[in-house]
Motif scaffolding. Structure first.
Motif, mmCIF file in Angstrom:
data_model
loop_
_atom_site.group_PDB
_atom_site.id
_atom_site.type_symbol
_atom_site.label_atom_id
_atom_site.label_comp_id
_atom_site.label_asym_id
_atom_site.label_seq_id
_atom_site.Cartn_x
_atom_site.Cartn_y
_atom_site.Cartn_z
ATOM 1 N N PHE A 90 0.820 -1.207 0.000
ATOM 2 C CA PHE A 90 0.000 0.000 0.000
ATOM 3 C C PHE A 90 0.855 1.258 0.000
ATOM 4 C CE2 PHE A 90 -1.604 3.486 2.640
ATOM 5 C CZ PHE A 90 -2.640 3.931 1.822
ATOM 6 N N PHE A 91 1.838 1.337 0.890
ATOM 7 C CA PHE A 91 2.648 2.547 0.985
ATOM 8 C C PHE A 91 3.459 2.772 -0.289
ATOM 9 C CE2 PHE A 91 2.122 1.644 5.624
ATOM 10 C CZ PHE A 91 1.378 2.783 5.909
ATOM 11 N N ALA A 92 3.885 1.695 -0.950
ATOM 12 C CA ALA A 92 4.612 1.833 -2.217
ATOM 13 C C ALA A 92 3.695 2.398 -3.303
ATOM 14 C CB ALA A 92 5.184 0.484 -2.644
ATOM 15 N N ILE A 93 2.467 1.870 -3.391
ATOM 16 C CA ILE A 93 1.517 2.358 -4.392
ATOM 17 C C ILE A 93 1.101 3.794 -4.095
ATOM 18 C CG2 ILE A 93 -0.790 2.027 -5.367
ATOM 19 C CD1 ILE A 93 1.206 -0.011 -6.339
ATOM 20 N N PHE A 94 0.943 4.111 -2.817
ATOM 21 C CA PHE A 94 0.553 5.476 -2.449
ATOM 22 C C PHE A 94 1.661 6.462 -2.816
ATOM 23 C CE2 PHE A 94 0.012 9.094 0.422
ATOM 24 C CZ PHE A 94 -1.321 9.399 0.204
ATOM 25 N N ALA A 95 2.930 6.062 -2.604
ATOM 26 C CA ALA A 95 4.048 6.923 -3.000
ATOM 27 C C ALA A 95 4.050 7.140 -4.506
ATOM 28 C CB ALA A 95 5.368 6.303 -2.543
ATOM 29 N N ALA A 96 3.764 6.082 -5.271
ATOM 30 C CA ALA A 96 3.680 6.214 -6.724
ATOM 31 C C ALA A 96 2.536 7.141 -7.125
ATOM 32 C CB ALA A 96 3.499 4.838 -7.367
ATOM 33 N N LEU A 97 1.435 7.076 -6.384
ATOM 34 C CA LEU A 97 0.303 7.958 -6.662
ATOM 35 C C LEU A 97 0.681 9.418 -6.444
ATOM 36 C CD1 LEU A 97 -2.675 8.570 -7.255
ATOM 37 C CD2 LEU A 97 -3.191 8.015 -4.866
ATOM 38 N N LEU A 98 1.431 9.700 -5.377
ATOM 39 C CA LEU A 98 1.868 11.071 -5.117
ATOM 40 C C LEU A 98 2.759 11.586 -6.247
ATOM 41 C CD1 LEU A 98 2.647 11.044 -1.285
ATOM 42 C CD2 LEU A 98 0.606 11.915 -2.442
ATOM 43 N N VAL A 99 3.623 10.717 -6.774
ATOM 44 C CA VAL A 99 4.476 11.104 -7.905
ATOM 45 C C VAL A 99 3.608 11.428 -9.120
ATOM 46 C CG1 VAL A 99 6.234 10.306 -9.531
ATOM 47 C CG2 VAL A 99 6.469 9.801 -7.084
ATOM 48 N N GLU A 100 2.623 10.576 -9.381
ATOM 49 C CA GLU A 100 1.740 10.802 -10.528
ATOM 50 C C GLU A 100 0.974 12.111 -10.379
ATOM 51 O OE1 GLU A 100 -1.258 11.118 -13.285
ATOM 52 O OE2 GLU A 100 -1.683 10.999 -11.121
#
Length: 356
Positions: A90-100
């Motif tokens: 979850f935290f990895a995907i959320f970090a990717a979402l912030l980048v996007e």
């Protein structure tokens, strides 16, 4: 455990009735009923927010009470063994979402700056939904209520999603909160990436002619200044050109999709009603063309179904006996609690700072 239509892609597990003697995961009534909480919030909050009392000390007091309740529930949570395997993803995907979101925010400025007609008074495209609604209003003036006032906005939808995620602390859904929100974050990230590519490929005129001159400074001469403008401001309300696939509508659609999948019932229907109203309101207020809203609903729904493997609705977590000892909580779980609050603060910055 029995399932109705348990083939791939279904959303409605048929769960056994709650028995306090054998199952610590109720899916029906309990001391805290998720449906009642969310529906009450969605019904009252938009109205109360129009009063100065709610936006003042009363609102702050309610927010503080909610934070205290959440902290207490996190500290007393017994089933970290269900959540820990899902947390890292979850935290990895959320970090990717912030980048996007950061890239999307910069490209919102870039597409406006690159428009060769940005200073011209370009007429907006014909929107047949707007034409139809204006005709309906002319014949039946009372129908203006369909779009006249803002009702449930993006903040209310995000709060509903957060409530569903944290409902695992109160045994409201038989799924991992981290797993559900991993699927949510991945879906939003993919949909918004599709949206960014779409609006950069074809520049459409704004529904609000003359927007660029009112909102932005002239295009700078150097790349450094260009990037500084692109990444230096949070544009929660979008740019000037029409952005194919509404970013706000992606969030609007996520809420009923998630509730329909993991907590089916009247709450999902209520949220879908709010989505329909938003799709009417957007073209009438010239925030988006109707096609942007339609594509957001379709694309988000399709991506959501394709991501069923992340947290299948037909595979709830096994029940536990109330007398079972709590899972051991070590340094890793304390780290997760800290990261949860960082995620909540990040969402607050995006919503409040971006004016969404």
């Amino acid at each position: 455990m029995r399932f109705r239509n348990a083939q791939k892609g279904t959303f409605r597990p048929v769960l056994p009735q709650h028995d306090k003697r054998t199952n610590s995961r109720p899916t029906g009534s309990s001391k805290l009923k998720l449906a009642a909480v969310v529906q009450t919030y969605l019904a009252l909050s938009p109205v109360l927010e129009q009063t100065s009392l709610y936006s003042g000390w009363v609102g702050k007091l309610l927010a503080l009470a909610g934070a205290c309740l959440l902290t207490r529930a996190l500290l007393s949570f017994k089933r970290w063994g269900d959540e820990t395997p899902q947390a890292g993803r979850f935290f990895a995907i959320f970090a990717a979402l912030l980048v996007e979101l950061t890239v999307d925010n910069a490209f919102t400025w870039a597409v406006a700056a690159s428009d060769i007609n940005k200073y011209a008074w370009t007429p907006p495209l014909q929107d047949n939904v707007e034409i139809w609604l204006n005709s309906l209003k002319a014949a039946y003036p009372w129908t203006e209520i369909l779009w006249q006032h803002e009702w449930i906005n993006i903040k209310h939808k995000l709060v509903s999603l957060i409530a569903l995620a944290f409902s695992v602390l109160f045994d409201q859904v038989p799924y991992s909160g981290f797993a559900m929100m991993t699927r949510v974050a991945a879906c939003i990230a993919i949909c918004r990436t599709i949206r960014t590519i779409a609006f950069m490929l074809t520049v459409l005129p704004s529904p609000r002619p003359g927007c660029y001159s009112r909102r932005f400074l002239p295009v700078p001469d150097t790349w450094g200044e260009y990037l500084s403008i692109g990444f230096g401001e949070l544009r929660g309300r979008g740019g000037c050109n029409d952005l194919i696939i509404s970013g706000h509508c992606i969030i609007y659609v996520m809420a009923p999709l998630v509730f329909h999948t993991y907590y089916p019932g009247w709450t999902a229907s209520f949220l879908w009603l709010a989505v329909i109203r938003t799709c009417f309101r957007a073209p009438m207020t010239h925030q988006h063309y109707a096609v942007d809203m339609f594509l957001a609903v379709v694309v988000t729904s399709l991506v959501w179904m394709q991501l069923d493997w992340i947290c299948p609705a037909c595979k709830p977590l096994p029940p536990r006996h109330p007398a079972d000892p709590p899972d051991r909580r070590g340094p890793l779980q304390w780290l997760f609690i800290a990261l949860i609050f960082i995620v909540l603060v990040s969402l607050g910055v995006i919503v409040i700072g971006g004016g969404a």
